[in-house]
Design a protein around this motif. Structure first.
Motif, PDB file in Angstrom:
ATOM      1  N   THR A 162      37.748  40.456  45.615  1.00 33.50           N
ATOM      2  CA  THR A 162      36.882  41.231  46.524  1.00 33.50           C
ATOM      3  C   THR A 162      36.841  40.533  47.882  1.00 33.50           C
ATOM      4  O   THR A 162      37.144  39.344  47.997  1.00 33.50           O
ATOM      5  N   PRO A 217      39.661  48.860  45.493  1.00 34.10           N
ATOM      6  CA  PRO A 217      40.531  49.380  44.424  1.00 34.10           C
ATOM      7  C   PRO A 217      41.107  48.269  43.536  1.00 34.10           C
ATOM      8  O   PRO A 217      41.297  48.470  42.346  1.00 34.10           O
ATOM      9  N   VAL A 218      41.368  47.103  44.118  1.00 42.15           N
ATOM     10  CA  VAL A 218      41.946  46.014  43.329  1.00 42.15           C
ATOM     11  C   VAL A 218      40.890  45.467  42.354  1.00 42.15           C
ATOM     12  O   VAL A 218      41.172  45.260  41.170  1.00 42.15           O
ATOM     13  N   CYS A 226      36.629  47.716  52.398  1.00 41.43           N
ATOM     14  CA  CYS A 226      35.547  46.718  52.434  1.00 41.43           C
ATOM     15  C   CYS A 226      34.995  46.558  53.852  1.00 41.43           C
ATOM     16  O   CYS A 226      33.780  46.511  54.049  1.00 41.43           O
ATOM     17  N   CYS A 237      45.706  41.822  47.904  1.00 44.37           N
ATOM     18  CA  CYS A 237      44.841  42.709  48.695  1.00 44.37           C
ATOM     19  C   CYS A 237      45.709  43.790  49.318  1.00 44.37           C
ATOM     20  O   CYS A 237      46.777  43.497  49.863  1.00 44.37           O
ATOM     21  N   LEU A 238      45.242  45.020  49.261  1.00 45.25           N
ATOM     22  CA  LEU A 238      45.991  46.150  49.804  1.00 45.25           C
ATOM     23  C   LEU A 238      45.851  46.279  51.325  1.00 45.25           C
ATOM     24  O   LEU A 238      46.532  47.090  51.940  1.00 45.25           O
ATOM     25  N   LEU A 239      44.933  45.530  51.895  1.00 48.35           N
ATOM     26  CA  LEU A 239      44.572  45.681  53.312  1.00 48.35           C
ATOM     27  C   LEU A 239      44.173  47.123  53.619  1.00 48.35           C
ATOM     28  O   LEU A 239      44.486  47.646  54.693  1.00 48.35           O
ATOM     29  N   CYS A 240      43.522  47.757  52.648  1.00 46.67           N
ATOM     30  CA  CYS A 240      43.158  49.170  52.834  1.00 46.67           C
ATOM     31  C   CYS A 240      42.011  49.344  53.823  1.00 46.67           C
ATOM     32  O   CYS A 240      41.858  50.409  54.424  1.00 46.67           O
TER      33      CYS A 240
HETATM   34  S1  SF4 Z   1      41.127  45.549  51.978  1.00 50.46           S
HETATM   35 FE1  SF4 Z   1      39.152  45.073  50.985  1.00 50.46          FE
HETATM   36  S2  SF4 Z   1      38.775  46.878  49.664  1.00 50.46           S
HETATM   37 FE2  SF4 Z   1      40.963  46.945  50.205  1.00 50.46          FE
HETATM   38  S3  SF4 Z   1      42.018  45.868  48.535  1.00 50.46           S
HETATM   39 FE3  SF4 Z   1      41.583  44.315  50.135  1.00 50.46          FE
HETATM   40  S4  SF4 Z   1      39.605  43.408  49.546  1.00 50.46           S
HETATM   41 FE4  SF4 Z   1      39.821  45.317  48.386  1.00 50.46          FE
END
Ligand code: SF4
Ligand code: SF4
Length: 415
Positions: free
Chosen positions: A36, A25-26, A68, A62-65
Motif C-alpha cells: 500500500t 488494486p495490488v 492512492c 506498484c502499478l503507479l495507477c
Molecule cells: S499507485 Fe497506489 S493504489 Fe496504485 S498500485 Fe501503487 S500503491 Fe496501489
C-alpha cells in the motif's frame, strides 16, 4: 500544504488513515501492507539497502495507477518517492530487472522498436497461438488485430486541406497496431476536414523509462519530442491515455532546466486528449449523430485507463459521452464499477502473477455484461485486454476506441 508540514517527509505527513489501502488494486490481491502507499512510504523511509529483496519488492510491486494519491486527504504525492527509489533498482538483480530493462530500452529506441516490429511480424507466422512468448511480446492472433482497416478519403481525396492538428501516436500505434493511426486520421478528417500531421522525429513518450527510475533517459526522450513538434504551433492530439498523461508532465520532468521547462510548458499546453477532443468536435460540427446503424447497436464496454481516471483532469465522462453521442446509447457499466486491468506498464513484466489476478477480477465483472466490444484509449490496457480476452476464449472484440468509432461511421457512410 500547511507551512509546518513543508519540511516533513511524506511518511511523516501520512495520517495512517488507510484510505489508500481501500483503493489499491495490488493490496486487494496480496493483502500485504507493504504493497500500500501507506506501507511503502513508511518502509522506504527506513530502508537503506537498495539491493535487498525487500527494497526490490516494495519499489516494483506498484502499478503507479494513482488511486492512492487521488484518495489521500492529506494530498500526499504517494508516487514520487516510489519512482525516486526505483532509480536505485539497477544495482539490484531482483524482480526480473533484465526483462524490465529490455522493455525500457526497446521503448526508448526508435531503432529497436522498428526492429521489434519486424521481428514480431516474422514471429507471428511461426509461434503457436498458445505460446507464452506471444503473450510476453504482445503478439496476438491476426483476428484480434484490425490489420486490414482502411478508409477511402471523402471529398478531400484530390485536394487535401492543410492539417490543423499534429498527432502523437505512441509506440503501440506506431509500431504494433497501426490501425489506431488510420482510424484516428479518418476521424480527424471527419471532424476537422483535414488529415493529421504526424512528425516523423517523435519518439516514445518516455513513461516506461520514467516509471523504471531512469529519469535521465526520460528527460532525453522528452526533449526529443518537444523538438519534433516545434516545427509548428498547432495543437497535438494523442490517442494514448498513458502517453497523454506523461506528455503533460514534461514541465515537471524538465524543471531543472529553465529553458527546457519553458518549452515543455508551451508543449504541454498544446496537448489534446482523444475523447475530449472528438467529443468537442462532435458538438461543434453538429454532425448527424447518433448515426442510424444498419446493423444491431454494438454492446460496448469502455475500460477506464487509470491515467485518465486518476489524472488531474479526471477524464471519465468524456469517452462515455462520445460513445453515447455517436451510438445513441451509453456504454455498458459493470455492477461493481470501474476496475484496474492490472497492466501497469512494466508491472506486468515484473509481477505477472499479481497482474493476472487483478485482471481476472476485471474480467469477471466484464463477463456479466455480454459485451460485443471492449474499447479503451490506453496502449497498456488494450494489450492487457487483448491478451486476457484471448486467453479466456471470449468472442468480444477488443480495440482502441478510435477503431470502433471509425469502423461504425465509415460502414454507415458507405452502406
Ligand atoms: S499507485 Fe497506489 S493504489 Fe496504485 S498500485 Fe501503487 S500503491 Fe496501489
Ligand atoms: S490516504 Fe494518505 S494519509 Fe491516509 S494512509 Fe494513505 S498516504 Fe497516509
Amino acid at each position: 500544504m500547511k507551512k509546518a508540514d513543508e519540511k516533513k517527509t511524506a511518511d511523516e505527513r501520512c495520517a495512517k488513515c488507510g484510505a489508500c489501502t481501500a483503493v489499491c488494486p495490488v493490496y486487494r490481491i496480496s493483502g500485504k501492507e507493504s504493497h500500500t502507499a501507506r506501507g511503502r512510504l513508511h518502509l522506504l523511509s527506513r530502508l537503506i539497502n537498495p539491493s535487498s529483496t525487500t527494497f526490490g519488492e516494495i519499489t516494483s510491486a506498484c502499478l503507479l495507477c494513482g488511486a492512492c494519491r487521488d484518495v489521500c486527504a492529506r494530498k500526499i504525492d504517494t508516487l514520487s518517492p516510489l519512482i525516486k527509489a526505483r532509480e536505485h533498482l539497477p544495482t539490484s538483480a531482483q524482480y526480473h530487472y533484465v526483462e524490465k530493462l529490455i522493455a525500457r530500452k526497446t521503448l526508448a529506441s526508435p531503432f529497436l522498436l522498428r526492429s521489434f516490429a519486424k521481428l514480431r511480424a516474422g514471429l507471428i507466422e511461426h509461434l503457436p497461438k498458445s505460446s507464452g512468448l506471444r503473450m510476453k511480446l504482445a503478439i496476438l492472433p491476426d483476428d484480434f488485430l484490425p490489420t486490414s482497416l482502411s478508409f477511402s478519403r471523402h471529398s478531400t481525396t484530390k485536394n487535401i486541406n492543410k492539417p490543423k492538428i499534429n498527432y502523437f501516436s505512441g509506440c503501440l500505434a506506431r509500431y504494433l497496431q497501426r490501425d489506431i493511426i488510420t482510424a484516428t486520421d479518418f476521424l480527424t478528417e471527419q471532424a476537422t476536414g483535414s488529415p493529421l500531421l504526424i512528425p516523423d522525429d517523435q519518439t516514445c513518450c518516455g513513461l516506461a523509462s520514467f516509471a523504471a527510475g531512469s529519469r535521465k533517459e526520460a528527460q532525453e526522450l522528452a526533449r526529443t519530442n518537444i523538438a519534433a513538434f516545434a516545427v509548428n504551433d498547432l495543437p497535438i492530439l494523442t490517442s494514448c491515455a498513458s502517453c497523454y498523461s506523461h506528455l503533460r508532465s514534461y514541465p515537471e520532468l524538465l524543471a531543472d532546466n529553465p529553458q527546457w521547462r519553458k518549452r515543455a510548458i508551451e508543449f504541454a499546453a498544446r496537448l489534446r486528449e482523444f475523447s475530449s477532443f472528438f467529443l468537442e468536435k462532435c458538438f461543434v460540427r453538429s454532425l448527424m449523430y447518433p448515426i442510424k446503424l444498419n446493423s444491431a447497436i454494438p454492446r460496448v464496454f469502455y475500460h477506464d485507463p487509470c491515467h485518465l481516471r486518476f489524472g488531474p483532469e479526471k477524464i471519465i465522462a468524456q469517452p462515455r459521452a462520445l460513445l453515447k453521442k455517436i451510438l445513441g446509447v451509453p456504454p455498458l457499466e459493470p455492477a461493481r464499477g470501474t476496475h484496474c486491468c492490472g497492466q501497469g506498464g512494466l508491472f506486468q513484466l515484473a509481477h505477472g502473477e499479481l497482474s493476472r489476478k487483478i485482471f481476472t477480477e476485471a474480467l469477471q465483472d466484464f463477463s456479466e455484461l455480454s459485451a460485443t466490444h471492449i474499447v479503451s484509449t490506453c496502449s497498456g490496457c488494450l494489450l492487457q485486454w487483448q491478451k486476457g480476452v484471448q486467453e479466456a476464449g471470449l468472442n468480444s472484440q477488443t480495440c482502441h476506441l478510435s477503431v470502433l468509432l471509425a469502423k461504425i461511421i465509415y460502414a454507415n457512410e458507405t452502406a
